[in-house]
Design an enzyme around this catalytic site. Sequence first.
Site, PDB file in Angstrom:
ATOM      1  N   ALA A 233     -25.526   2.042  38.531  1.00 53.24           N
ATOM      2  CA  ALA A 233     -26.434   3.011  39.151  1.00 53.24           C
ATOM      3  C   ALA A 233     -27.763   2.988  38.420  1.00 53.24           C
ATOM      4  O   ALA A 233     -27.842   2.564  37.262  1.00 53.24           O
ATOM      5  CB  ALA A 233     -25.828   4.421  39.075  1.00 53.24           C
TER       6      ALA A 233
ATOM      7  N   TRP B 283     -22.666  15.877  33.036  1.00 49.07           N
ATOM      8  CA  TRP B 283     -22.838  15.966  31.578  1.00 49.07           C
ATOM      9  C   TRP B 283     -21.885  15.008  30.844  1.00 49.07           C
ATOM     10  O   TRP B 283     -21.177  15.426  29.910  1.00 49.07           O
ATOM     11  CB  TRP B 283     -22.572  17.381  31.096  1.00 49.07           C
ATOM     12  CG  TRP B 283     -23.553  18.436  31.503  1.00 49.07           C
ATOM     13  CD1 TRP B 283     -24.487  18.371  32.484  1.00 49.07           C
ATOM     14  CD2 TRP B 283     -23.685  19.740  30.923  1.00 49.07           C
ATOM     15  NE1 TRP B 283     -25.181  19.539  32.566  1.00 49.07           N
ATOM     16  CE2 TRP B 283     -24.712  20.406  31.623  1.00 49.07           C
ATOM     17  CE3 TRP B 283     -23.028  20.421  29.906  1.00 49.07           C
ATOM     18  CZ2 TRP B 283     -25.100  21.712  31.312  1.00 49.07           C
ATOM     19  CZ3 TRP B 283     -23.404  21.724  29.608  1.00 49.07           C
ATOM     20  CH2 TRP B 283     -24.438  22.356  30.298  1.00 49.07           C
TER      21      TRP B 283
ATOM     22  N   ASP C 252     -26.425  -8.249  40.364  1.00 49.06           N
ATOM     23  CA  ASP C 252     -27.307  -7.206  40.898  1.00 49.06           C
ATOM     24  C   ASP C 252     -26.597  -6.513  42.056  1.00 49.06           C
ATOM     25  O   ASP C 252     -26.256  -7.151  43.060  1.00 49.06           O
ATOM     26  CB  ASP C 252     -28.636  -7.829  41.365  1.00 49.06           C
ATOM     27  CG  ASP C 252     -29.610  -6.779  41.898  1.00 49.06           C
ATOM     28  OD1 ASP C 252     -29.267  -5.579  41.914  1.00 49.06           O
ATOM     29  OD2 ASP C 252     -30.722  -7.178  42.293  1.00 49.06           O
TER      30      ASP C 252
ATOM     31  N   TYR D 196     -33.453  11.268  41.980  1.00 46.16           N
ATOM     32  CA  TYR D 196     -32.144  10.744  41.546  1.00 46.16           C
ATOM     33  C   TYR D 196     -31.030  11.396  42.367  1.00 46.16           C
ATOM     34  O   TYR D 196     -30.169  10.701  42.921  1.00 46.16           O
ATOM     35  CB  TYR D 196     -31.959  11.039  40.053  1.00 46.16           C
ATOM     36  CG  TYR D 196     -30.570  10.739  39.518  1.00 46.16           C
ATOM     37  CD1 TYR D 196     -30.122   9.431  39.365  1.00 46.16           C
ATOM     38  CD2 TYR D 196     -29.710  11.788  39.171  1.00 46.16           C
ATOM     39  CE1 TYR D 196     -28.848   9.171  38.880  1.00 46.16           C
ATOM     40  CE2 TYR D 196     -28.441  11.524  38.682  1.00 46.16           C
ATOM     41  CZ  TYR D 196     -28.018  10.225  38.536  1.00 46.16           C
ATOM     42  OH  TYR D 196     -26.747   9.967  38.055  1.00 46.16           O
TER      43      TYR D 196
ATOM     44  N   GLY E 153     -22.176  -0.292  31.113  1.00 50.24           N
ATOM     45  CA  GLY E 153     -22.815   1.003  30.877  1.00 50.24           C
ATOM     46  C   GLY E 153     -21.875   1.936  30.128  1.00 50.24           C
ATOM     47  O   GLY E 153     -20.797   1.528  29.685  1.00 50.24           O
TER      48      GLY E 153
ATOM     49  N   ASP F  68     -23.457  15.872  39.732  1.00 49.02           N
ATOM     50  CA  ASP F  68     -23.777  17.279  40.035  1.00 49.02           C
ATOM     51  C   ASP F  68     -25.228  17.424  40.513  1.00 49.02           C
ATOM     52  O   ASP F  68     -25.586  18.472  41.064  1.00 49.02           O
ATOM     53  CB  ASP F  68     -23.566  18.140  38.787  1.00 49.02           C
ATOM     54  CG  ASP F  68     -24.391  17.665  37.608  1.00 49.02           C
ATOM     55  OD1 ASP F  68     -24.264  16.472  37.249  1.00 49.02           O
ATOM     56  OD2 ASP F  68     -25.181  18.450  37.051  1.00 49.02           O
TER      57      ASP F  68
ATOM     58  N   THR G 244     -29.808   5.249  36.593  1.00 55.70           N
ATOM     59  CA  THR G 244     -29.448   6.554  36.025  1.00 55.70           C
ATOM     60  C   THR G 244     -30.595   7.249  35.270  1.00 55.70           C
ATOM     61  O   THR G 244     -30.372   8.278  34.645  1.00 55.70           O
ATOM     62  CB  THR G 244     -28.238   6.408  35.075  1.00 55.70           C
ATOM     63  OG1 THR G 244     -28.565   5.423  34.090  1.00 55.70           O
ATOM     64  CG2 THR G 244     -26.989   6.003  35.816  1.00 55.70           C
TER      65      THR G 244
HETATM   66  N1  LIG Z   1     -24.200  10.073  32.409  1.00 52.10           N
HETATM   67  C1  LIG Z   1     -24.028  11.206  33.089  1.00 52.10           C
HETATM   68  O1  LIG Z   1     -24.213  12.322  32.569  1.00 52.10           O
HETATM   69  C2  LIG Z   1     -23.560  11.165  34.513  1.00 52.10           C
HETATM   70  C3  LIG Z   1     -23.366  12.374  35.141  1.00 52.10           C
HETATM   71  C4  LIG Z   1     -22.935  12.373  36.436  1.00 52.10           C
HETATM   72  C5  LIG Z   1     -22.697  11.189  37.092  1.00 52.10           C
HETATM   73  N2  LIG Z   1     -22.909  10.002  36.482  1.00 52.10           N
HETATM   74  C6  LIG Z   1     -22.666   8.768  37.254  1.00 52.10           C
HETATM   75  O2  LIG Z   1     -21.705   7.981  36.593  1.00 52.10           O
HETATM   76  C7  LIG Z   1     -21.926   6.588  36.875  1.00 52.10           C
HETATM   77  C8  LIG Z   1     -21.978   5.803  35.574  1.00 52.10           C
HETATM   78  O3  LIG Z   1     -23.065   6.282  34.802  1.00 52.10           O
HETATM   79  P1  LIG Z   1     -23.272   5.905  33.274  1.00 52.10           P
HETATM   80  O4  LIG Z   1     -23.476   7.184  32.567  1.00 52.10           O
HETATM   81  O5  LIG Z   1     -22.240   4.958  32.801  1.00 52.10           O
HETATM   82  O6  LIG Z   1     -24.706   5.176  33.378  1.00 52.10           O
HETATM   83  P2  LIG Z   1     -25.276   3.922  32.576  1.00 52.10           P
HETATM   84  O7  LIG Z   1     -24.797   3.934  31.173  1.00 52.10           O
HETATM   85  O8  LIG Z   1     -26.743   3.946  32.852  1.00 52.10           O
HETATM   86  O9  LIG Z   1     -24.591   2.695  33.311  1.00 52.10           O
HETATM   87  C9  LIG Z   1     -25.047   2.188  34.534  1.00 52.10           C
HETATM   88  C10 LIG Z   1     -24.889   0.700  34.494  1.00 52.10           C
HETATM   89  O10 LIG Z   1     -25.354   0.168  35.743  1.00 52.10           O
HETATM   90  C11 LIG Z   1     -26.197  -0.940  35.454  1.00 52.10           C
HETATM   91  N3  LIG Z   1     -27.115  -1.182  36.556  1.00 52.10           N
HETATM   92  C12 LIG Z   1     -28.281  -0.552  36.851  1.00 52.10           C
HETATM   93  N4  LIG Z   1     -28.851  -1.119  37.945  1.00 52.10           N
HETATM   94  C13 LIG Z   1     -28.016  -2.118  38.337  1.00 52.10           C
HETATM   95  C14 LIG Z   1     -28.082  -3.073  39.374  1.00 52.10           C
HETATM   96  N5  LIG Z   1     -29.098  -3.139  40.238  1.00 52.10           N
HETATM   97  N6  LIG Z   1     -27.074  -3.975  39.478  1.00 52.10           N
HETATM   98  C15 LIG Z   1     -26.049  -3.945  38.612  1.00 52.10           C
HETATM   99  N7  LIG Z   1     -25.924  -3.073  37.603  1.00 52.10           N
HETATM  100  C16 LIG Z   1     -26.922  -2.168  37.465  1.00 52.10           C
HETATM  101  C17 LIG Z   1     -26.902  -0.554  34.179  1.00 52.10           C
HETATM  102  O11 LIG Z   1     -27.474  -1.683  33.574  1.00 52.10           O
HETATM  103  P3  LIG Z   1     -28.777  -1.486  32.622  1.00 52.10           P
HETATM  104  O12 LIG Z   1     -28.337  -0.597  31.503  1.00 52.10           O
HETATM  105  O13 LIG Z   1     -29.121  -2.874  32.221  1.00 52.10           O
HETATM  106  O14 LIG Z   1     -29.813  -0.818  33.490  1.00 52.10           O
HETATM  107  C18 LIG Z   1     -25.721   0.033  33.382  1.00 52.10           C
HETATM  108  O15 LIG Z   1     -24.982  -0.970  32.736  1.00 52.10           O
HETATM  109  C19 LIG Z   1     -23.226   6.546  37.687  1.00 52.10           C
HETATM  110  O16 LIG Z   1     -22.903   6.480  39.054  1.00 52.10           O
HETATM  111  C20 LIG Z   1     -23.888   7.876  37.397  1.00 52.10           C
HETATM  112  O17 LIG Z   1     -24.717   8.293  38.461  1.00 52.10           O
HETATM  113  C21 LIG Z   1     -23.331   9.963  35.193  1.00 52.10           C
END
Ligand SMILES: NC(=O)c1ccc[n+]([C@@H]2O[C@H](COP(=O)([O-])OP(=O)(O)OC[C@H]3O[C@@H](n4cnc5c(N)ncnc54)[C@H](OP(=O)(O)O)[C@@H]3O)[C@@H](O)[C@H]2O)c1
Length: 280
Positions: free
Chosen positions: A61, A151, A39, A126, A13, A103, A63
């Site tokens: 996650a 963000w 998974d 979420y 991700g 957040d 997301t």
């Molecule tokens: N982006 C933001 O603004 C933000 C803000 C605050 C906190 N966060 C937190 O930061 C963390 C990383 O987020 P990110 O931005 O990197 O999100 P992301 O790009 O959506 O990455 C999440 C990864 O988890 C994978 N995933 C989803 N369901 C899964 C499952 N059941 N088993 C294994 N892998 C799975 C997704 O695969 P697929 O793509 O194939 O679904 C993706 O590779 C998360 O905990 C998120 O809540 C993000």
Amino acid sequence: MDKQTIALLGGRGMLGTALTAAFRRRGFEVHIHDLPEFDLGSIEHLSRAANAADVVVNCAAFTDVDGAESKSQIARRVNAEAVGQLGRIARESGKWVLHFSTDFVFDGRLDRPYVETDAPNPLSEYGRTKLAGERLLQDSGCDCCIMRLQWTYGPNGNHFISKLLRRAQAGGPVSVVDDQIGAPTATAEVAKAVLTMVDKRITGLYHFANAGYASRYDVAAFAFERLSQPVALMRCRTADFPAPAARPLNSRFDCRKIQALLDGPIAPWQESLEQYLRQL
Ligand SMILES: NC(=O)c1ccc[n+]([C@@H]2O[C@H](COP(=O)([O-])OP(=O)(O)OC[C@H]3O[C@@H](n4cnc5c(N)ncnc54)[C@H](OP(=O)(O)O)[C@@H]3O)[C@@H](O)[C@H]2O)c1
């Protein structure tokens, strides 16, 4: 000494990609686990990943913030139940876990930046599932660190900044909300802090964001100005664009708790965003 091995869950991700690069630069061996072959909801997959590594870093996650409103069962399974299971496996195997939250656990109604001890009150499914994941992990009794982010943006993702740039390229005016306040946070800056948390096996709950605050409108204006891109930027309000999931208006984090552990000051959001835009 043997190389430290990291099980990086959700490693393909946006954040996972940035962490992989930072860990490898630091000399760690990184085992990437992600869909479809891994998974987070599978006890067998989790046990195998955790047992083959020294530490576990969980970026996996569900997301899709708006999607979680209609797919709450899967969001809960991934963001909450699986995280609790990860905690139980980590406790049994004595592994330290770094996990990420958001957040969106807050309602954004406070008139100051949020500290870690502020009471959560998520507005969306979420946010509720992410908060449940934090609590299940803490209750599991494993050694864990939870970093709440906000963000975030980086080279490998679909986020606020990349959406802005795409909308500008399509031509016409670009409307951006000016009532959501936070700090755009580069995954590269998160990665720097993560290295410290991993090195020191820090436990507890921490807020992390690039330094400073701005509205989304201010961030857009800054980005287009730096790119010398003439765009008709229009101010709007969050209420003008009803979405399935409600967003907190105040996403500001007080990051003094984590800053006290880091070797240098967290970079201002302008500095990190400028660097990101230069690399585009
Ligand atoms: N982006 C933001 O603004 C933000 C803000 C605050 C906190 N966060 C937190 O930061 C963390 C990383 O987020 P990110 O931005 O990197 O999100 P992301 O790009 O959506 O990455 C999440 C990864 O988890 C994978 N995933 C989803 N369901 C899964 C499952 N059941 N088993 C294994 N892998 C799975 C997704 O695969 P697929 O793509 O194939 O679904 C993706 O590779 C998360 O905990 C998120 O809540 C993000």
